[in-house]
Design a protein around this motif. Structure first.
Motif, PDB file in Angstrom:
ATOM      1  N   UNK A  45       8.913  -0.996   8.872  1.00 31.03           N
ATOM      2  CA  UNK A  45       7.460  -1.155   8.885  1.00 31.03           C
ATOM      3  C   UNK A  45       6.887  -0.776  10.243  1.00 31.03           C
TER       4      UNK A  45
ATOM      5  N   UNK B  21       6.601   2.786  10.623  1.00 31.58           N
ATOM      6  CA  UNK B  21       5.489   3.301   9.815  1.00 31.58           C
ATOM      7  C   UNK B  21       4.180   3.292  10.583  1.00 31.58           C
ATOM      8  N   UNK B  22       3.999   2.304  11.454  1.00 28.06           N
ATOM      9  CA  UNK B  22       2.756   2.222  12.235  1.00 28.06           C
ATOM     10  C   UNK B  22       2.619   3.396  13.203  1.00 28.06           C
ATOM     11  N   UNK B  23       3.725   4.076  13.447  1.00 24.42           N
ATOM     12  CA  UNK B  23       3.684   5.238  14.352  1.00 24.42           C
ATOM     13  C   UNK B  23       3.727   6.540  13.562  1.00 24.42           C
ATOM     14  N   UNK B  24       3.569   6.426  12.241  1.00 20.80           N
ATOM     15  CA  UNK B  24       3.541   7.630  11.417  1.00 20.80           C
ATOM     16  C   UNK B  24       4.917   8.190  11.106  1.00 20.80           C
TER      17      UNK B  24
ATOM     18  N   UNK C 158       0.101  11.096  10.101  1.00 22.64           N
ATOM     19  CA  UNK C 158       0.551   9.839  10.703  1.00 22.64           C
ATOM     20  C   UNK C 158      -0.339   8.671  10.267  1.00 22.64           C
TER      21      UNK C 158
ATOM     22  N   UNK D 191       0.481   7.598   6.814  1.00 25.11           N
ATOM     23  CA  UNK D 191       1.717   6.804   6.737  1.00 25.11           C
ATOM     24  C   UNK D 191       1.468   5.384   7.241  1.00 25.11           C
ATOM     25  N   UNK D 192       0.718   5.282   8.334  1.00 23.12           N
ATOM     26  CA  UNK D 192       0.415   3.949   8.871  1.00 23.12           C
ATOM     27  C   UNK D 192      -0.355   3.127   7.837  1.00 23.12           C
TER      28      UNK D 192
ATOM     29  N   UNK E 288       1.872   2.135   5.008  1.00 26.58           N
ATOM     30  CA  UNK E 288       2.806   1.098   5.438  1.00 26.58           C
ATOM     31  C   UNK E 288       2.163  -0.286   5.325  1.00 26.58           C
ATOM     32  N   UNK E 289       0.917  -0.381   5.771  1.00 27.94           N
ATOM     33  CA  UNK E 289       0.232  -1.681   5.707  1.00 27.94           C
ATOM     34  C   UNK E 289      -0.036  -2.059   4.250  1.00 27.94           C
TER      35      UNK E 289
ATOM     36  N   UNK F 108       1.419  -1.065   1.526  1.00 26.75           N
ATOM     37  CA  UNK F 108       2.654  -1.330   0.817  1.00 26.75           C
ATOM     38  C   UNK F 108       3.161  -2.737   1.127  1.00 26.75           C
ATOM     39  N   UNK F 109       3.079  -3.099   2.415  1.00 26.84           N
ATOM     40  CA  UNK F 109       3.532  -4.422   2.806  1.00 26.84           C
ATOM     41  C   UNK F 109       2.665  -5.498   2.144  1.00 26.84           C
TER      42      UNK F 109
ATOM     43  N   UNK G 272       3.595  -5.722  -1.535  1.00 27.65           N
ATOM     44  CA  UNK G 272       4.889  -6.402  -1.675  1.00 27.65           C
ATOM     45  C   UNK G 272       4.758  -7.902  -1.468  1.00 27.65           C
TER      46      UNK G 272
END
Ligand SMILES: Nc1ncnc2c1ncn2[C@@H]1O[C@H](COP(=O)(O)OP(=O)(O)OP(=O)(O)O)[C@@H](O)[C@H]1O
Ligand SMILES: [Mg+2]
Lengths: 310, 257
Positions: free
Chosen positions: A101, A104-107, B5, B8-9, B12-13, B15-16, B19
């Motif tokens: 995770x 992911x915050x850094x792409x 990027x 994706x960031x 990521x948030x 998705x978390x 979940x």
């Protein structure tokens, strides 16, 4: 020469009116291994917190690799990895997810993030625990998890706020090795610690902060040079009843087989051994009474305390 | 950070967040399913058969859109308020604060997480309602748009609540004392035409009334209020709350000392 970090006139007053930092300034060069030392409450975490944008500054300037955090905060953060003093991950999340995770915050895409996570979990001894929740890790493992997390995006500057607190001696040594390798490979590292031998063995430059002010900022060598007297403990073969007279050296008998000797920097040790020889004192072993940096540290911090009270 | 990027960031948030609420489905997805089924049985079947018609529809048909909306509202709100508050409480928010993720992505990730739960529960409740009545959607676009925007709005509300919350108690005050009464009085169970004129006027100050009625309009084709006005208002509110939440994040309200 590139600077990894520039801190100029950094001032911090907390919401309750407490003045934690008083216009501090220092620089860290690219590639350096830098120690930020100071007693409890000196302002180390506050400083590092501001650099990593976890704490708001009151005034002053911070640049990371030349990028001013007020002008381009996102650009500045790209190069930064942070291991804070307090655990700050979701205790219910599993170890690997925490790492992936963060990447992911850094792409970083999941596949690559997963590979990197595996690499660091193996490297830092977390592999067995990869599927467990973070709360089930031991204290030392939690610290290593935070280190792995900070490295997921391969930062150029790594900030470690007491990374070895509560880590056993063996592990601490292996962490030192790991950090040395990282530094040798080009990562600039800033470290705070209360284990001064750790700072002495790892760091090349140092700043000592005390009650919100920098009281010393120099190279480790230059600082150690300032030590004028070293105290040695000698274990001797035959029991003595009183301290022998060794001309020019302060000698105390601690136990019947143990001597404590003060040696001035210009005196050296050869003369001492000649005198011991003359007195038929056979030395079995010898060591420093305390860590050299520790002695300096205590005297420096005491000095400012006395000045302030004067 | 380029747009790849950023995406994706964001993912990521999100998705978390998804979940999180699916992992604890017994606390997040199951309770509304049970409560709403009880509403359908008790209000729709047992009492509804005595009430007769409401706004020209079977009482059951009339309350279903309202109950769907009510679950969307509560769930999108409570997802963000509890998720963001516990992120703050556990300090894992710091993982985001040190990272280069811009605030608007952080906010969007949390909000869309709440929207996902709101709509997920909305869908579950809709499916359950099919056991009790036929739903024929009259205006599909209006229906989808209003339920989505409502979820966004309340997710934003939950976020702001979490920013100000200092204890677990603080995250239940607004839902209990503000959201629940406004929802119950927001035309979920009755048409405001039934009220005396004065109370009709008062009801029109309740923003939830507009959302519930617009949604009902989407499904049944009838509404107590002007649908265009409702959309305009909700968009305005979203704009306002989004900017305010960004402002709070920028200044680190509740998360940075
Ligand atoms: N949020 C806060 N509000 C008010 N005062 C604070 C806050 N955080 C820290 N302080 C105060 O600021 C001072 C510096 O704290 P800081 O955490 O920077 O010290 P430190 O050098 O990291 O100490 P330690 O070695 O114990 O970690 C302390 O006196 C502390 O009590
Ligand atoms: Mg500290």
């Amino acid at each position: 020469m590139t600077l990894a970090l520039t801190v100029e006139n950094l001032h911090k007053v907390y919401g309750n009116g407490f003045e934690a930092l008083k216009e501090i300034s220092f620089e860290v060069k690219q590639g350096d291994f830098f120690a930020l030392l100071g007693p409890n409450g000196a302002g180390k975490s506050t400083t590092l917190g501001i650099v990593s944008s976890l704490v708001n500054k009151t005034s002053g300037k911070v640049s990371i690799f030349g990028v001013d955090i007020d002008k381009d905060l996102i650009g500045a953060k790209l190069n930064l990895g942070v291991v804070p003093q307090e655990f700050n991950f979701n205790m219910f999340e599993n170890v690997k997810d925490i790492l992936v995770t963060q990447a992911g915050y850094y792409g970083i895409e999941r596949k690559r993030a997963s590979e990197r996570a595996d690499y660091y979990m193996k490297k830092l001894g977390l592999w067995e625990k990869r599927h467990g929740a973070a709360r089930m890790l031991s204290g030392g493992m939690k610290r290593r998890l935070m280190i792995a997390r900070a490295l997921m995006h391969d930062p150029k500057l790594l900030i470690l706020d007491e990374p070895t607190a509560g880590v056993d001696i063996e592990l601490r040594r292996s962490m030192w090795e790991f950090l040395r390798e990282l530094n040798a490979a080009g990562t600039t590292i800033i470290l705070t610690t209360h284990y001064l031998e750790e700072a002495e063995s790892l760091c090349r430059n140092i700043a000592i902060i005390d009650r919100g002010k920098i009281i010393k900022n120099t190279s480790m060598n230059a600082l150690l040079q300032q030590l004028t007297t070293e105290t040695f403990i000698l274990d001797i073969e035959d029991a003595l009843t009183q301290a022998p007279h060794l001309e020019g050296y302060g000698v105390r008998l601690i136990a019947e087989n143990v001597l404590e000797v003060d040696v001035e920097k210009e005196q050296g040790l050869n003369g001492l051994f000649e005198l011991l020889q003359d007195n038929n004192i056979l030395v079995r072993s010898m060591r420093n009474k305390s860590n050299r940096l520790e002695e300096l540290f205590v005297s420096l911090v005491d000095k400012t305390l006395n000045q302030d009270n004067a | 950070m380029n747009s790849h990027d950023l995406f994706i960031a964001f993912w990521t948030i999100l998705r978390r967040e998804i979940r999180r609420f699916t992992r604890i489905w017994a606390q997040t997805l199951l309770p509304p399913a049970i409560t709403m089924t009880l509403y359908f049985i008790i209000f729709g079947n047992l009492i509804g058969s005595r009430i007769g018609e409401m706004g020209g529809f079977d009482y059951m048909e009339y309350i279903v859109p309202g109950l769907i909306m009510m679950s969307v509202i509560t769930n999108s709100y409570s997802n963000v308020v509890s998720s963001f508050y516990s992120t703050k409480f556990q300090r894992s928010i710091e993982e985001l604060l040190v990272s280069p993720v811009p605030n608007w992505i952080i906010l969007s990730g949390f909000v869309l997480g709440g929207v996902a739960r709101g709509l997920g529960v909305g869908l579950i409740v809709t499916l359950l309602s099919l056991f009790f009545t036929d739903l024929q959607v009259q205006h599909l676009f209006v229906t989808v748009a209003i339920v989505f925007l409502t979820a966004v709005l309340f997710a934003l509300g939950g976020f702001i609540n979490a920013v100000f919350a200092n204890s677990f108690d603080d995250i239940s005050i607004i839902p209990t004392f503000v959201l629940t009464p406004l929802t119950y009085l927001g035309g979920v169970f009755y048409s405001i035409q039934l009220l005396p004129e004065f109370w009709q006027g008062v009801s029109q100050l309740n923003p939830i009334l507009y959302m519930v009625n617009t949604f009902r309009y989407g499904i049944l084709g009838v509404s107590d209020i002007n649908v265009g006005f409702a959309f305009m208002m909700i968009l305005l509110f979203i704009g306002g709350l989004f900017s305010y939440a960004l402002y709070l994040l920028k200044h680190g309200k509740g998360i940075r000392s």
